[in-house]
Scaffold this motif. Structure first.
Motif, short mmCIF file in Angstrom:
data_model
loop_
_atom_site.label_atom_id
_atom_site.label_comp_id
_atom_site.label_asym_id
_atom_site.label_seq_id
_atom_site.Cartn_x
_atom_site.Cartn_y
_atom_site.Cartn_z
N VAL A 273 0.84 -1.20 0.00
CA VAL A 273 0.00 0.00 0.00
C VAL A 273 0.87 1.25 0.00
O VAL A 273 0.62 2.21 -0.75
N LEU A 274 1.91 1.26 0.82
CA LEU A 274 2.81 2.41 0.88
C LEU A 274 3.52 2.61 -0.46
O LEU A 274 3.70 3.76 -0.90
N GLY A 287 3.94 15.17 1.99
CA GLY A 287 5.01 15.86 2.71
C GLY A 287 5.27 15.24 4.07
O GLY A 287 5.47 14.03 4.19
N ASP A 288 5.26 16.09 5.10
CA ASP A 288 5.52 15.59 6.45
C ASP A 288 4.44 14.64 6.94
O ASP A 288 4.68 13.83 7.84
N ASP A 289 3.26 14.72 6.34
CA ASP A 289 2.17 13.83 6.76
C ASP A 289 2.42 12.38 6.33
O ASP A 289 1.74 11.48 6.81
N ARG A 290 3.39 12.17 5.41
CA ARG A 290 3.70 10.80 5.01
C ARG A 290 4.18 9.98 6.21
O ARG A 290 3.89 8.79 6.31
N ALA A 291 4.92 10.59 7.10
CA ALA A 291 5.40 9.88 8.29
C ALA A 291 4.22 9.39 9.13
O ALA A 291 4.26 8.28 9.70
N ALA A 292 3.19 10.21 9.21
CA ALA A 292 2.00 9.79 9.96
C ALA A 292 1.32 8.61 9.27
O ALA A 292 0.82 7.68 9.94
N LEU A 293 1.31 8.62 7.92
CA LEU A 293 0.74 7.50 7.18
C LEU A 293 1.55 6.23 7.43
O LEU A 293 0.97 5.14 7.61
N VAL A 294 2.87 6.35 7.43
CA VAL A 294 3.73 5.19 7.69
C VAL A 294 3.44 4.61 9.06
O VAL A 294 3.31 3.39 9.24
N ASP A 295 3.32 5.50 10.06
CA ASP A 295 3.01 5.03 11.41
C ASP A 295 1.65 4.33 11.46
O ASP A 295 1.49 3.30 12.12
#
Length: 498
Positions: A273-274, A287-295
């Motif tokens: 999915v990622l 952007g920075d929200d990608r880290a939240a998606l990864v988590d």
């Protein structure tokens, strides 16, 4: 393959696989010669993988790490000594490597133990190729060894790691053939043997439930569990602590690697999915929200695994008796692949059995003759199949070709802007990156095709694809009883044109 336009799925597979091999050789040449990129690094892992004495035990700088580690691993209690993911293998999974290691050392040591294991592993990986050509070895074996064996990415990466998944391939082929021929006792044997080496392969037993083989399912489950536990008695000094340590290790295996680790890339559903998010450019837009998606994907990885394997298992349970058996086998392998968040590319060796069944019809034990190639997917003229059936079958064939072709495209050759947009800078090649999403998409299409065929057959809109006269044994048409799996010969009829 026959000359002219391919008329069977087997011939289509052969044509695509030859094309994939040609492109793969070109990409490997360019990557190694002009970009100075090591092919094994692009496909699976750096060649300098440690765990042996360089120069005396290694082949060049390569130790074939998953085998080389066995000596140091068993210098102590392997399951309670902080070995992490390697402790997730049960005792019987390590015994072949350990016994070959000890035998090789007694015969002189050095490179000999590794060479002995590679011969055994390579022979196991080539079993599907030999089976696909059996009965017509002179003309077909050179083709199958290339397209279903030594030139596939699965063969190369599994041999590179010297991973014991290679030893499961003959059992996986037996499973696929037995499912196709409705020999459910052999299905149980195959699942048991495979699961003793790789516990997640026990999930293949879902096919037994789908065919209402409840007694065989129970026997398979009990024998697999019993032999797995008894295997730890091979190390009596640490029993039963080693058994408890293995249970702890296997329960935490999915979490050994974050889903955004760029190398080595996992085939897991969360990572897939990622990857889709990144390759579509959404990762860069976040952007920075990608880290939240990864988590979020990491936290939900276990639940996502359960959803994926639950859906695939449900499709198998509903449709296995009404669709082409290779669809069922493919989906069953998907249940295994997506049972963990961390699954490395050497598990693609499971698909060698799929490729073999595409090239040869597993529903008959009659050896192939003549120049025409016709496999398990070739029930008759393609024009008689529905559009969804053709899409599902085509996706199975294309996905298998794509992930088995040794095609590598180093991310280093891609424009920086594209790599940044994809957020894949740490990935050495697109091969590792896209294999997971390709398989996930193919699983979805085959599952949809199976559901469509199941609904149509129940409504009487189209004939069943597999159960009944299509299940052949020794060249005679047979009719199988769904509840018992027994077959009764029927009056032979002319085989449809292919």
């Amino acid at each position: 393959m026959t000359a002219g336009t391919a008329r069977t799925w087997a011939e289509r597979y052969g044509s695509l696989a030859v094309l994939g091999l040609g492109i793969g050789l070109l990409t490997l040449w360019v990557a190694a010669s002009y970009l100075e990129r090591v092919p094994s690094t692009l496909m699976v892992f750096p060649p300098a993988d440690n765990w042996c004495q360089i120069g005396t035990e290694s082949f060049g700088v390569h130790c074939f790490g998953d085998f080389a580690i066995v000596d140091e691993l068993f210098a102590q209690d392997a399951w309670n000594s902080g070995w992490g993911s390697v402790a997730s293998y049960p005792a019987l999974a390590w015994l072949p490597s350990l016994l070959i290691r000890r035998l090789g050392e007694s015969l002189g040591g050095g490179q000999l133990p590794t060479a002995m294991f590679l011969v055994v592993a390579g022979s196991c990986l080539l079993v599907p190729a030999v089976w696909a050509a059996w009965g017509n070895l002179r003309s077909r074996l050179p083709v199958t060894v290339v397209l279903v064996g030594a030139s596939t990415s699965a063969f190369l990466v599994t041999m590179d790691r010297a991973n014991t998944v290679a030893l499961t391939v003959p059992a996986l082929l037996l499973f696929a053939v037995a499912v196709s021929r409705r020999k459910f006792g052999w299905v149980g044997v195959a699942v048991t043997v495979a699961a003793l080496l790789k516990p997640q392969l026990a999930l293949l037993a879902v096919v037994l439930l789908a065919h209402r083989q409840y007694r065989t399912f129970v026997l398979t489950a009990v024998s697999t569990a019993g032999f797995t536990v008894l295997g730890f008695l091979a190390f009596p000094r640490y029993f039963p602590e080693n058994l408890f340590g293995w249970v702890r290790a296997i329960s935490g295996y999915s979490d050994i690697q974050s889903i955004d680790v760029g190398y080595p890339v996992s085939l897991g559903a969360s990572r897939g999915v990622l990857t889709v998010v990144d390759l579509t450019g959404l990762g860069a837009l976040l952007g920075d929200d990608r880290a939240a998606l990864v988590d979020a994907l990491g936290s939900a990885a276990g639940l996502l695994n359960l959803v994926v394997i639950g859906l695939l298992a449900a499709v198998i349970l509903l449709t296995a008796r009404r669709v082409n058996p290779l669809w069922t086998v493919f989906l069953a392998f998907g249940v295994v692949l997506y049972s963990s968040s961390t699954v490395y590319v050497y598990y693609l060796s499971m698909l060698l059995a799929v490729a073999a069944l595409v090239l040869r019809d597993a529903r008959t034990s009659t050896p192939p003759t003549g120049r025409t190639w016709a496999g398990t997917l070739d029930d008759g003229p393609a024009t008689t199949a529905s559009r969804m059936t053709r899409v599902a079958t085509g996706s199975l064939v294309v996905a298998t070709v794509l992930v088995l072709a040794p095609v590598v495209v180093p991310t280093a050759v891609l424009p920086d802007g594209l790599v940044d947009a994809w957020s894949v800078g740490g990935v050495p090649s697109l091969y590792q990156l896209v294999s997971g999403p390709v398989l996930l998409a193919a699983m979805a299409l085959v599952a949809l095709g199976a559901l469509r065929a199941w609904r149509s057959s129940r409504a009487g809109d189209e004939p069943q694809v597999q159960d009944g006269p299509a299940a052949r044994a020794d060249g005679d048409e047979v009719e199988a009883d769904p509840s018992t799996g027994t077959v009764t010969p029927t009056q032979p009829t002319a085989e449809p044109a292919r």
